[in-house]
Design an enzyme around this catalytic site. Structure first.
Site, PDB file in Angstrom:
ATOM      1  N   THR A 182       0.859  -1.162   0.000  1.00  0.00           N
ATOM      2  CA  THR A 182       0.000   0.000   0.000  1.00  0.00           C
ATOM      3  C   THR A 182       0.904   1.223   0.000  1.00  0.00           C
ATOM      4  O   THR A 182       1.932   1.210  -0.649  1.00  0.00           O
ATOM      5  CB  THR A 182      -0.991  -0.091   1.174  1.00  0.00           C
ATOM      6  OG1 THR A 182      -1.615   1.138   1.336  1.00  0.00           O
ATOM      7  CG2 THR A 182      -0.355  -0.471   2.469  1.00  0.00           C
ATOM      8  N   SER A 210      -2.985  -4.414   9.143  1.00  0.00           N
ATOM      9  CA  SER A 210      -1.694  -4.284   9.822  1.00  0.00           C
ATOM     10  C   SER A 210      -1.180  -2.862   9.731  1.00  0.00           C
ATOM     11  O   SER A 210      -0.083  -2.560  10.208  1.00  0.00           O
ATOM     12  CB  SER A 210      -0.669  -5.210   9.177  1.00  0.00           C
ATOM     13  OG  SER A 210      -1.062  -6.542   9.315  1.00  0.00           O
TER      14      SER A 210
HETATM   15  N1  GLU Z   1      -4.296  -4.631   3.323  1.00  0.00           N
HETATM   16  C1  GLU Z   1      -3.146  -4.309   4.109  1.00  0.00           C
HETATM   17  C2  GLU Z   1      -3.534  -4.038   5.537  1.00  0.00           C
HETATM   18  O1  GLU Z   1      -4.499  -3.411   5.771  1.00  0.00           O
HETATM   19  C3  GLU Z   1      -2.479  -3.099   3.593  1.00  0.00           C
HETATM   20  C4  GLU Z   1      -1.898  -3.346   2.282  1.00  0.00           C
HETATM   21  C5  GLU Z   1      -0.518  -3.809   2.409  1.00  0.00           C
HETATM   22  O2  GLU Z   1       0.402  -3.010   2.454  1.00  0.00           O
HETATM   23  O3  GLU Z   1      -0.390  -5.012   2.494  1.00  0.00           O
HETATM   24  O4  GLU Z   1      -2.844  -4.421   6.417  1.00  0.00           O
END
Ligand code: GLU
Length: 705
Positions: free
Chosen positions: A400, A462
């Site tokens: 992300t 996370s």
């Molecule tokens: N979906 C991930 C989370 O909310 C964030 C995306 C990522 O960097 O993996 O932990």
């Protein structure tokens, strides 16, 4: 919620790209993280993973906007310049420190599960989880997006500018096009098949079947129109309007069950931050539905029991304890953390000093604990809760984006924002240019645990946007992408600054590790072979090849001088831009990790884990395997022992030792696997029993106060 405002015009898209000087940095003031001899900003600073996004924020700051205004502009710009990582089709956590009120506010714009979803959402007909590659590129993977309402709410509550104004740089980037940088080119190439699966995204990023390359222009006219409507109508266009209709239609076409009602019901939530102290600093981080803050703090609290400067950064002693602290903390994460609106979370218990002390007893200074289990933090809470099932599935690491801002008043923003995997679900809303997230796959695919799918629930995250305060003064903002590895990156960057007193940029680039469970450790280039050998002898197992972990963007506010510094990661084209000059640089590309092509004469495995030897360190002579003496002893856990009578030379000065002879005399069972040309070394050690608290008192690094 529509609010109209002045139209902002970007004066220049161009950003001067200056590579930061490779100075030997050392702290010059009393505060850690502050570089020596480097110009500082005093009027505000942005650190983001793309120079044009940082520039959008910097310009808003120079027009008098505060950190929240700048953050909103950065997010809207990222939607255009880094569309694979975040945008209005996703969600995020925006953490704000408001200097005047000495207050922390968190806006949770995490995606929610559509009302029709069930815990069995990701199970196939055979009752088994649908493979990740398939389940994350389907309409069911798309959570109800929150980012646009999150940004709008942040501006309304804590900003000074309106959505229309801060969206102008993004509109311009989408209209005029932006150059594809090396990072974007790589992500497009890696995800070409996914982008083509449903057609729409493929036409934008892989025109005529050719992934856009570095230096080509990424134009997004449909996204530009969408953003213009956003600027005019505000978030209504998504939650009640035509964009919402289009999202629902596309999600349903691609197999999902989102409805207009889900969009109408969506709410941004204000959350209470998780707070804890670490060596006198107050660490303020993300609360559930993120596991981030509590897990970062549990790791830090476990490590607080040791004298880290005495161990040395990335020393074997440090890394061993860090890996163990991660295992303990990630085990608790899997067992107890979920959306707090649906499941009680033992916030207090997990960080209770007594609980931490008891957990720390599970760290044997000599051996990896192979039997780490979740603890019982509820013991330290008034309200007890039964332990739910702990599903063992882990998804591939997502990516992300994180950015940090400090403004001239000393307000801080740490904002981690996502569409989950790179390019999210790969589904783009036809006619609108918006990429849709796959956040639903952050739920457990298997029902029964605290993080199972439930209607309107937010999947466990996370993401760990984090602020550090000292004596109630703003000091630092940071965060990272990388799914569960986020927690490891944030914790290590904090220790690099606070314990090892690295300036923020150095702290971000220092090699790190990630290990959520025994025995496998992911590692970044730069971690020494000696440390990896010794750690393998303690029972850990390193992935064969190095890999980059996370992408940290951080800012430091030296509140004693009013000076501002930033650090940006080089695994994307991170940029730090100060309003009044000073800090102004873009990260050069991190060295590409080459796949090894040399064939080793043989391998050595210790209890199943490969010992990381390189070509010149291995000799095969007359059917006998030899390893460079010092390296063999490190790998066998016999550093410094005297085997000089067995030394062998092969024409040079390097001393080698016969593997079998040395290993057997150290009590190893030695076998030769001719099929794979591998020396197999086996030795039972206390790793196998794990768990109990009988080692801690002998630890020379223990802090007893
Ligand atoms: N979906 C991930 C989370 O909310 C964030 C995306 C990522 O960097 O993996 O932990």
């Amino acid at each position: 919620m529509t609010r109209r405002g002045n139209v902002w015009t970007a004066s220049a898209l161009a950003v001067t790209l200056v590579v930061a000087p490779a100075t030997a940095w050392a702290a010059e003031t009393g505060l850690p993280g502050v570089p020596t001899g480097q110009p500082a900003a005093t009027q505000g600073l942005v650190s983001a993973s793309h120079p044009l996004a940082a520039e959008a924020g910097r310009q808003i700051l120079s027009q008098g906007g505060n950190a929240v205004d700048a953050a909103a502009a950065v997010q809207m710009a990222l939607n255009v310049v880094e569309p694979m990582m975040s945008g209005i089709g996703g969600g995020g956590f925006l953490m704000i420190y408001l200097k005047e009120q000495n207050k922390v506010a968190i806006l949770d714009s995490r995606e929610t599960a559509p009302g029709k979803s069930t815990p069995q959402l990701f199970l196939g007909r055979d009752g088994k989880p649908i493979p990740f590659a398939e389940r994350h590129t389907n309409g069911n993977a798309v959570g109800v997006p929150g980012t646009l309402l999150g940004v709008e709410t942040a501006l309304a509550k804590y900003g000074t500018m309106n959505l229309s104004l801060v969206t102008q740089p993004a509109i311009r980037y989408a209209d005029e096009g932006v150059p594809v940088n090396w990072a974007t080119a790589k992500y497009i190439a890696d995800n070409a098949a996914k982008l083509q699966k449903w057609g729409t995204a493929g036409a934008v990023f892989v025109p005529n079947g050719q992934p856009l390359k570095e230096g080509e222009t990424l134009k997004q006219p449909e996204l530009a129109n969408t953003l213009k409507r956003v600027a005019e109508q505000g978030s209504d266009v998504l939650y009640e309007g035509e964009l919402g209709d289009a999202i629902v239609a596309e999600v349903q076409r691609t197999g999902g069950m989102m409805t207009k009602d889900d969009l109408l019901r969506y709410q941004v939530k204000e959350r209470e931050a998780v707070r804890g102290t670490y060596r006198g600093y107050e660490v303020v981080s993300m609360s559930p539905p993120s596991s981030g803050g509590l897990t970062v703090l549990e790791i830090l609290k476990l490590m607080e029991g040791y004298n880290l400067p005495k161990m040395g950064n990335n020393s074997t002693d440090y890394l061993h304890r860090l890996i163990e602290a991660m295992h303990l903390s990630y085990a608790d994460r899997a067992a107890y953390l979920a959306d707090e609106d649906f499941r009680a979370v033992p916030r207090k218990g997990l960080l209770d000093d007594r609980y931490i002390a008891q957990r720390r007893e599970g760290i044997n200074p000599n051996y990896a604990n192979a039997a780490v289990k979740p603890g019982d933090p509820w013991k330290y809470e008034e309200r007890k809760q039964p332990l739910a099932a702990v599903p063992q599935t882990e998804n591939p690491t997502g990516q992300t984006t994180h950015f940090s801002v400090v403004d001239k008043a000393g307000n801080l923003v740490a904002y981690t924002t996502t569409i989950e995997q790179v390019f999210g679900s790969g589904i783009m809303v036809p006619g609108y240019g918006v990429m849709l997230n796959n956040e639903m796959t952050d739920f457990d695919a298997v029902p029964g645990g605290v993080n199972q799918v439930e209607p309107y629930k937010r999947p466990l995250s996370s993401m760990s946007p984090t602020l550090v305060l000292q004596d109630g003064k703003p000091f630092m903002a940071l965060g990272s992408p990388g799914g569960p590895t986020i927690i490891a990156s944030v914790a290590q960057t904090l220790m690099n600054v606070i314990d090892f007193r690295m300036p923020i940029q150095e702290a971000i680039l220092a090699p790190g590790i990630y290990s959520s469970a025994y025995p496998t450790v992911r590692w970044e280039p730069g971690l020494t072979q000696d440390a990896r050998l010794e750690l393998t002898s303690k029972g850990h197992s390193f992935e064969e090849q190095a890999a980059y972990i996370g992408n940290v963007q951080g800012v430091i506010f030296d509140y004693t001088t009013g000076k501002m510094y930033g650090g940006a990661d080089n695994t994307r084209q991170g940029a730090v831009l100060g309003v009044d000059g000073g800090v102004n640089w873009t990260a050069p590309q991190a060295p590409v990790i080459a796949t090894p092509t040399v064939q080793l004469p043989f391998k050595v495995k210790r209890n199943g884990a490969s010992l990381p030897y390189s070509l010149g360190q291995l000799m095969l002579q007359d059917g006998t395997s030899y390893v460079e003496a010092e390296k063999l002893l490190l790998g066998l856990g016999a550093k410094g022992q005297n085997f000089s009578k067995h030394f062998v030379h092969f024409g040079g000065t390097t001393q080698y030792l016969p593997v079998r002879k040395v290993a057997e005399s150290l009590g190893y069972l030695v076998e030769w696997d001719a099929k794979t040309a591998t020396v197999l070394l086996t030795k039972e050690h206390p790793t196998a029993i794990g768990g109990a608290g009988k080692w801690y008192s002998e630890d020379e690094f223990k802090i007893t106060k």
